[in-house]
Write a protein that holds these residues in place. Structure first.
Motif, mmCIF file in Angstrom:
data_model
loop_
_atom_site.group_PDB
_atom_site.id
_atom_site.type_symbol
_atom_site.label_atom_id
_atom_site.label_comp_id
_atom_site.label_asym_id
_atom_site.label_seq_id
_atom_site.Cartn_x
_atom_site.Cartn_y
_atom_site.Cartn_z
ATOM 1 N N ILE A 1 -41.613 16.760 -36.565
ATOM 2 C CA ILE A 1 -40.205 16.903 -37.097
ATOM 3 C C ILE A 1 -39.776 18.251 -37.293
ATOM 4 O O ILE A 1 -38.742 18.830 -36.639
ATOM 5 C CB ILE A 1 -40.167 15.967 -38.391
ATOM 6 N N CYS A 2 -40.509 19.160 -38.061
ATOM 7 C CA CYS A 2 -40.042 20.602 -38.073
ATOM 8 C C CYS A 2 -40.683 21.383 -37.393
ATOM 9 O O CYS A 2 -40.470 22.783 -37.480
ATOM 10 C CB CYS A 2 -40.147 20.587 -39.963
ATOM 11 N N CYS B 1 -46.393 19.596 -37.498
ATOM 12 C CA CYS B 1 -45.168 18.560 -37.498
ATOM 13 C C CYS B 1 -44.258 18.477 -36.447
ATOM 14 O O CYS B 1 -43.717 19.273 -36.162
ATOM 15 C CB CYS B 1 -44.561 18.759 -38.922
ATOM 16 N N CYS C 1 -45.536 20.631 -44.956
ATOM 17 C CA CYS C 1 -44.845 21.087 -43.866
ATOM 18 C C CYS C 1 -43.418 21.392 -44.425
ATOM 19 O O CYS C 1 -43.111 21.327 -45.667
ATOM 20 C CB CYS C 1 -44.735 20.419 -42.654
ATOM 21 N N HIS C 2 -42.497 21.839 -43.555
ATOM 22 C CA HIS C 2 -41.265 22.366 -44.158
ATOM 23 C C HIS C 2 -40.369 21.131 -44.505
ATOM 24 O O HIS C 2 -39.706 21.035 -45.609
ATOM 25 C CB HIS C 2 -40.413 23.222 -43.062
ATOM 26 N N CYS C 3 -40.160 20.090 -43.779
ATOM 27 C CA CYS C 3 -39.491 18.876 -43.858
ATOM 28 C C CYS C 3 -40.192 17.818 -45.138
ATOM 29 O O CYS C 3 -39.601 17.078 -45.351
ATOM 30 C CB CYS C 3 -39.171 18.251 -42.560
ATOM 31 N N GLY C 4 -41.399 18.331 -45.231
ATOM 32 C CA GLY C 4 -41.993 17.381 -46.280
ATOM 33 C C GLY C 4 -42.774 16.132 -45.795
ATOM 34 O O GLY C 4 -43.298 15.266 -46.446
ATOM 35 N N ALA C 5 -42.553 15.739 -44.450
ATOM 36 C CA ALA C 5 -43.141 14.646 -44.099
ATOM 37 C C ALA C 5 -44.651 14.579 -44.066
ATOM 38 O O ALA C 5 -45.391 13.649 -44.225
ATOM 39 C CB ALA C 5 -42.907 14.548 -42.671
HETATM 40 ZN ZN LIG Z 1 -42.436 18.569 -41.379
#
Ligand SMILES: [Zn+2]
Length: 120
Positions: free
Chosen positions: A78-79, A76, A13-17
């Motif tokens: 988060i992001c 995700c 995903c974008h934030c890498g989580a």
């Molecule tokens: Zn994310």
């Protein structure tokens, strides 16, 4: 069908989580005109669950279901990025957001327009 080599690719995903890995020879990509894919502007490749590994981020995934509640749409929390979903007609397969993949060589891969909106 495809004469492309099988590639092992990582995605996130974008934030890498959320991080995952797939194996595919990219027989085709699909777009879909169903109510959710249209809003996501999703470009996907289908992979069997045996060719998919979630590497990180189980706890960061939120699941969204609607209509028949068979498909499981993940994003995700988060992001907000959609990395993959479990498919409705073939629930042992996942649709992967190819724009989340690193280093995918998609030149010349045919794109098929799926008609999700017409499914009952
Ligand atoms: Zn994310």
């Amino acid at each position: 069908m495809s004469a492309r080599p099988v590639q092992t690719l990582r995605g996130s995903c974008h934030c890498g989580a959320v991080r995952f890995e797939i194996e595919t020879d990219f027989p085709e990509l699909t777009t879909c005109d169903c109510s959710i894919c249209k809003r996501k502007n999703a470009l996907m490749v289908k992979v069997h669950e045996s060719k998919f590994r979630l590497l990180a981020g189980q706890e960061s995934l939120t699941e969204y279901q609607f209509h028949t509640k068979t498909a499981r749409h993940y994003f995700c929390k988060i992001c907000g990025i959609y990395p993959f979903h479990r498919k409705r007609v073939t629930p042992d397969n996942l649709g992967i957001n190819v724009n989340c993949l690193e280093g995918a060589d998609l030149a010349g891969v045919p794109v098929r327009q799926a008609v999700g909106a017409a499914m009952p």
